[in-house]
Design an enzyme around this catalytic site. Structure first.
Site, short mmCIF file in Angstrom:
data_model
loop_
_atom_site.label_atom_id
_atom_site.label_comp_id
_atom_site.label_asym_id
_atom_site.label_seq_id
_atom_site.Cartn_x
_atom_site.Cartn_y
_atom_site.Cartn_z
N ILE A 91 0.86 -1.19 0.00
CA ILE A 91 0.00 0.00 0.00
C ILE A 91 0.89 1.24 0.00
CG2 ILE A 91 -1.84 1.26 1.19
CD1 ILE A 91 -2.59 -1.32 2.62
N THR A 92 0.78 2.06 -1.04
CA THR A 92 1.57 3.30 -1.05
C THR A 92 0.86 4.34 -0.17
OG1 THR A 92 0.47 4.33 -2.96
CG2 THR A 92 2.29 2.82 -3.43
N GLY A 93 1.67 5.18 0.46
CA GLY A 93 1.10 6.23 1.31
C GLY A 93 0.29 5.67 2.47
N ALA A 94 0.85 4.65 3.11
CA ALA A 94 0.12 4.02 4.22
C ALA A 94 0.45 4.69 5.55
CB ALA A 94 0.46 2.53 4.27
N SER A 96 -0.64 7.59 6.57
CA SER A 96 -1.72 8.42 7.11
C SER A 96 -3.02 8.16 6.36
CB SER A 96 -1.37 9.92 7.05
OG SER A 96 -1.46 10.39 5.74
N GLY A 97 -4.08 8.76 6.86
CA GLY A 97 -5.36 8.78 6.16
C GLY A 97 -5.87 7.43 5.70
N TYR A 274 -4.40 18.27 -9.35
CA TYR A 274 -4.77 17.09 -8.56
C TYR A 274 -5.93 16.34 -9.23
CZ TYR A 274 -7.06 14.33 -4.91
OH TYR A 274 -7.67 13.31 -4.21
P1 NDP Z 1 -3.32 11.72 3.20
O1 NDP Z 1 -2.59 12.98 2.94
O2 NDP Z 1 -3.74 11.42 4.57
O3 NDP Z 1 -2.44 10.48 2.68
C1 NDP Z 1 -1.66 10.59 1.57
C2 NDP Z 1 -0.48 9.66 1.71
O4 NDP Z 1 0.34 9.79 0.54
C3 NDP Z 1 0.41 9.99 2.89
O5 NDP Z 1 0.79 8.79 3.50
C4 NDP Z 1 1.59 10.66 2.26
O6 NDP Z 1 2.80 10.50 2.96
C5 NDP Z 1 1.67 9.90 0.96
N1 NDP Z 1 2.50 10.58 -0.02
C6 NDP Z 1 2.42 11.84 -0.47
N2 NDP Z 1 3.42 12.10 -1.32
C7 NDP Z 1 4.15 10.97 -1.42
C8 NDP Z 1 5.31 10.62 -2.14
N3 NDP Z 1 5.97 11.50 -2.89
N4 NDP Z 1 5.77 9.36 -2.01
C9 NDP Z 1 5.16 8.47 -1.21
N5 NDP Z 1 4.07 8.76 -0.50
C10 NDP Z 1 3.58 9.99 -0.61
O7 NDP Z 1 -4.55 11.73 2.20
P2 NDP Z 1 -5.76 10.68 1.97
O8 NDP Z 1 -5.60 9.53 2.85
O9 NDP Z 1 -7.00 11.45 1.98
O10 NDP Z 1 -5.49 10.26 0.46
C11 NDP Z 1 -5.30 8.92 0.08
C12 NDP Z 1 -5.91 8.70 -1.28
O11 NDP Z 1 -7.31 8.88 -1.21
C13 NDP Z 1 -5.42 9.64 -2.36
O12 NDP Z 1 -5.20 8.90 -3.54
C14 NDP Z 1 -6.57 10.60 -2.56
O13 NDP Z 1 -6.60 11.10 -3.86
C15 NDP Z 1 -7.73 9.66 -2.30
N6 NDP Z 1 -9.00 10.30 -1.98
C16 NDP Z 1 -9.12 11.02 -0.82
C17 NDP Z 1 -10.34 11.62 -0.52
C18 NDP Z 1 -10.54 12.40 0.71
O14 NDP Z 1 -11.65 12.92 0.88
N7 NDP Z 1 -9.55 12.55 1.60
C19 NDP Z 1 -11.48 11.45 -1.41
C20 NDP Z 1 -11.22 10.67 -2.59
C21 NDP Z 1 -10.02 10.11 -2.84
P3 NDP Z 1 3.17 11.39 4.27
O15 NDP Z 1 2.42 10.76 5.40
O16 NDP Z 1 4.63 11.23 4.36
O17 NDP Z 1 2.72 12.78 3.96
MG1 PMR Z 2 -16.57 19.08 -2.60
C1 PMR Z 2 -22.41 16.00 -3.18
C2 PMR Z 2 -21.59 16.92 -3.03
C3 PMR Z 2 -20.13 16.90 -2.81
C4 PMR Z 2 -19.27 15.86 -2.53
C5 PMR Z 2 -19.58 14.42 -2.34
C6 PMR Z 2 -17.97 16.42 -2.45
C7 PMR Z 2 -16.80 15.69 -2.23
N1 PMR Z 2 -18.05 17.78 -2.66
C8 PMR Z 2 -19.39 18.10 -2.87
C9 PMR Z 2 -19.92 19.33 -3.13
C10 PMR Z 2 -19.24 20.55 -3.09
N2 PMR Z 2 -17.91 20.67 -2.85
C11 PMR Z 2 -19.81 21.84 -3.27
C12 PMR Z 2 -21.27 22.11 -3.55
C13 PMR Z 2 -18.79 22.74 -3.14
C14 PMR Z 2 -18.88 24.27 -3.28
C15 PMR Z 2 -19.14 24.86 -1.99
C16 PMR Z 2 -17.61 22.00 -2.88
C17 PMR Z 2 -16.35 22.57 -2.67
C18 PMR Z 2 -15.19 21.82 -2.51
C19 PMR Z 2 -13.86 22.32 -2.41
C20 PMR Z 2 -13.40 23.72 -2.44
N3 PMR Z 2 -15.15 20.43 -2.45
C21 PMR Z 2 -13.88 20.07 -2.34
C22 PMR Z 2 -13.07 21.20 -2.30
C23 PMR Z 2 -11.73 20.76 -2.19
O1 PMR Z 2 -10.71 21.43 -2.12
C24 PMR Z 2 -11.73 19.24 -2.21
C25 PMR Z 2 -11.07 18.84 -3.47
O2 PMR Z 2 -11.53 19.06 -4.54
O3 PMR Z 2 -9.96 18.16 -3.34
C26 PMR Z 2 -9.40 17.78 -4.56
C27 PMR Z 2 -13.18 18.89 -2.24
C28 PMR Z 2 -13.85 17.68 -2.19
N4 PMR Z 2 -15.21 17.55 -2.31
C29 PMR Z 2 -15.55 16.24 -2.20
C30 PMR Z 2 -14.35 15.49 -2.03
C31 PMR Z 2 -14.30 14.00 -1.89
C32 PMR Z 2 -13.32 16.37 -2.03
C33 PMR Z 2 -11.89 16.00 -1.81
C34 PMR Z 2 -11.09 15.06 -2.22
C35 PMR Z 2 -10.77 14.39 -3.47
O4 PMR Z 2 -11.39 14.40 -4.49
O5 PMR Z 2 -9.82 13.73 -3.37
#
Ligand code: NDP
Ligand code: PMR
Length: 399
Positions: A91-94, A96-97, A274
């Site tokens: 698992i890459t990036g394990a 955190s999160g 991104y």
């Molecule tokens: P986190 O920031 O918590 O986790 C990201 C992980 O990636 C960390 O472990 C970080 O390491 C690692 N990482 C970043 N850069 C590198 C690098 N150069 N080499 C190796 N590892 C690296 O974020 P999330 O857990 O939220 O994100 C995990 C995945 O989930 C991502 O693919 C994201 O796009 C996806 N995702 C997240 C959503 C959300 O709402 N959070 C929604 C949809 C998808 P370190 O701990 O050292 O910083």
């Molecule tokens: Mg979003 C159903 C509505 C929905 C969902 C499921 C997400 C998920 N977001 C929603 C709606 C909205 N967002 C709306 C209406 C807005 C305007 C107010 C909004 C804004 C917003 C911002 C500025 N949302 C965001 C951001 C981010 O910076 C996040 C992002 O785009 O990261 C890339 C984000 C996100 N919204 C989500 C999810 C899952 C994210 C973050 C993570 C991702 O795609 O990895």
């Protein structure tokens, strides 16, 4: 609760062990697959053997090198011959999160050896400890996806460990929504696409051979996607929208000098970079499926785990965003999921027999039931996937 939309809009071990065990296998319906149908190889003896090699660059530790754990997924049979070992998942990036929560969830089953492929070795070790992962359930190995040399070094180190590879999870990512100027990987690619897409692309391509060699009943490659890369959703329509355009920036190397740092060739925008990288992740999953599923039996999949609004992904965002984003997702969009829940979802994609279909982008409904989701037009464009694949091969030195 009234929230201003504008508040949310972005401004722009070496392992030293020899373990041999004889175990038995009873349930041929394990993971929904009949061993006799799937793989005629002999499961009677599993030999995990690793030789210590001196390599000063190797940053790899085995949390525990001496104890032998009996895999609990094996069952005693009357003939006493068939066995099944634990699965090994990278698992890459394990650290955190989502990655950490997934590692924890899989560790708790006792059925997986987890390789935490992380850029910060100590952070990963501490993280594993902090969530109570058993010492013998994981190995931390260094991987910096922002350096293709590091990716190649990781693959070498992993092979030296002589662990099998049964599942690879490309999970790590960076999100730089407030960056005014692009930053770059070691090879000079814009950092978000360079890390999230190109680093993972090289890793997955190199480790494909290792996955092919695995004798595990279900081999999988999971690439984490997201709703925000899919413009067929409300979330995917929040500006800036993902759009790879004609790929001119990618073809130019994303270096910000003689070419744009953005895939579509336009001005740098960290939030868009991104989202574009997530489109690449989802396109590559499908291209892997088209090229390799039939030949290898590997299941390729992607997923949107839900909005895990509390993770480190938003560390670069402004403080007001980090304060308001979790309640906004919890109470208004209702798209919020906890890290634990999201980890369980990704763990399902790693190990659940019902999520073994290849070429699928998984999502979960309000009752937390998984379903095959539709990707946006761009994220399911086969011709674009082929082009991204071919350009990426050149950029990472595979073609
Ligand atoms: P986190 O920031 O918590 O986790 C990201 C992980 O990636 C960390 O472990 C970080 O390491 C690692 N990482 C970043 N850069 C590198 C690098 N150069 N080499 C190796 N590892 C690296 O974020 P999330 O857990 O939220 O994100 C995990 C995945 O989930 C991502 O693919 C994201 O796009 C996806 N995702 C997240 C959503 C959300 O709402 N959070 C929604 C949809 C998808 P370190 O701990 O050292 O910083
Ligand atoms: Mg979003 C159903 C509505 C929905 C969902 C499921 C997400 C998920 N977001 C929603 C709606 C909205 N967002 C709306 C209406 C807005 C305007 C107010 C909004 C804004 C917003 C911002 C500025 N949302 C965001 C951001 C981010 O910076 C996040 C992002 O785009 O990261 C890339 C984000 C996100 N919204 C989500 C999810 C899952 C994210 C973050 C993570 C991702 O795609 O990895």
């Amino acid at each position: 609760m009234a929230l201003q939309a504008s508040s949310f809009l972005p401004s722009a071990v070496t392992v030293h062990k020899e373990v041999k065990f004889l175990l038995t296998f009873q349930d041929s319906a394990f993971l929904g697959i009949s061993i006799s149908d799937h793989n005629k190889s002999d499961f009677s003896v599993v030999s995990l053997r690793s030789k210590k090699k001196s390599n000063p660059c190797t940053v790899l530790t085995r949390a525990q090198t001496t104890s032998i754990t009996t895999p609990s997924i094996t069952r005693a049979t009357t003939d006493g011959k068939k066995t099944l070992r634990k699965g090994t998942v990278v698992i890459t990036g394990a650290s955190s999160g989502l990655g950490l929560a997934t590692a924890k969830s899989l560790a708790e089953t006792g059925k997986w050896d987890i390789v935490m492929a992380c850029r910060n070795f100590l952070k990963a070790e501490k993280a594993a400890k902090s969530v109570g992962m058993a010492k013998d359930s994981y190995t931390v190995m260094h991987l910096d996806l922002a350096s293709l040399d590091s990716v190649r070094q990781f693959v070498d180190n992993f092979r030296r460990s002589e662990m099998p590879l049964d599942v690879l999870v490309c999970n790590a990512a960076v999100y730089l929504p407030t960056a005014k100027e692009p930053t770059f990987t070691a090879e000079g690619f814009e950092l978000s696409v360079g890390t999230n897409h190109l680093g993972h692309f090289l890793l997955a391509r190199l480790l494909l051979d290792d996955l092919k060699k695995s004798d595990y009943p279900s081999k999988r490659l999971v690439i984490v996607g997201s709703i925000t890369g899919n413009t067929n959703t409300l979330a995917g329509n929040v500006p800036p929208k993902a759009n790879l355009g004609d790929l001119r920036g990618l073809a130019g190397g994303l270096n910000g000098l003689n070419s744009s740092a953005m895939i579509d060739g336009n001005e740098f925008d960290g939030a868009k970079a991104y989202k574009d990288s997530k489109v690449c992740n989802m396109l590559m999953m499908q291209e892997f499926h088209r090229r390799y599923h039939e030949e290898t039996g590997i299941a390729f999949s992607s997923l949107y785990p839900g909005c895990i609004a509390t993770t480190g992904l938003f560390r670069e965002h402004i403080p007001l965003f980090r304060l308001l984003f979790p309640p906004f997702q919890k109470y208004i969009t209702k798209g919020y999921v906890s890290e634990t829940e999201a980890g369980q979802r990704l763990a399902q994609v790693v190990s659940d027999p019902s999520l073994l279909k290849s070429g699928v982008y998984w999502s979960w409904n309000k009752n937390s039931a998984s379903f095959e989701n539709q990707l946006s037009q761009e994220a399911s464009d086969a011709e674009k996937a082929r082009k991204v694949w071919e350009i990426s091969e050149k950029l990472v030195g595979l073609a």
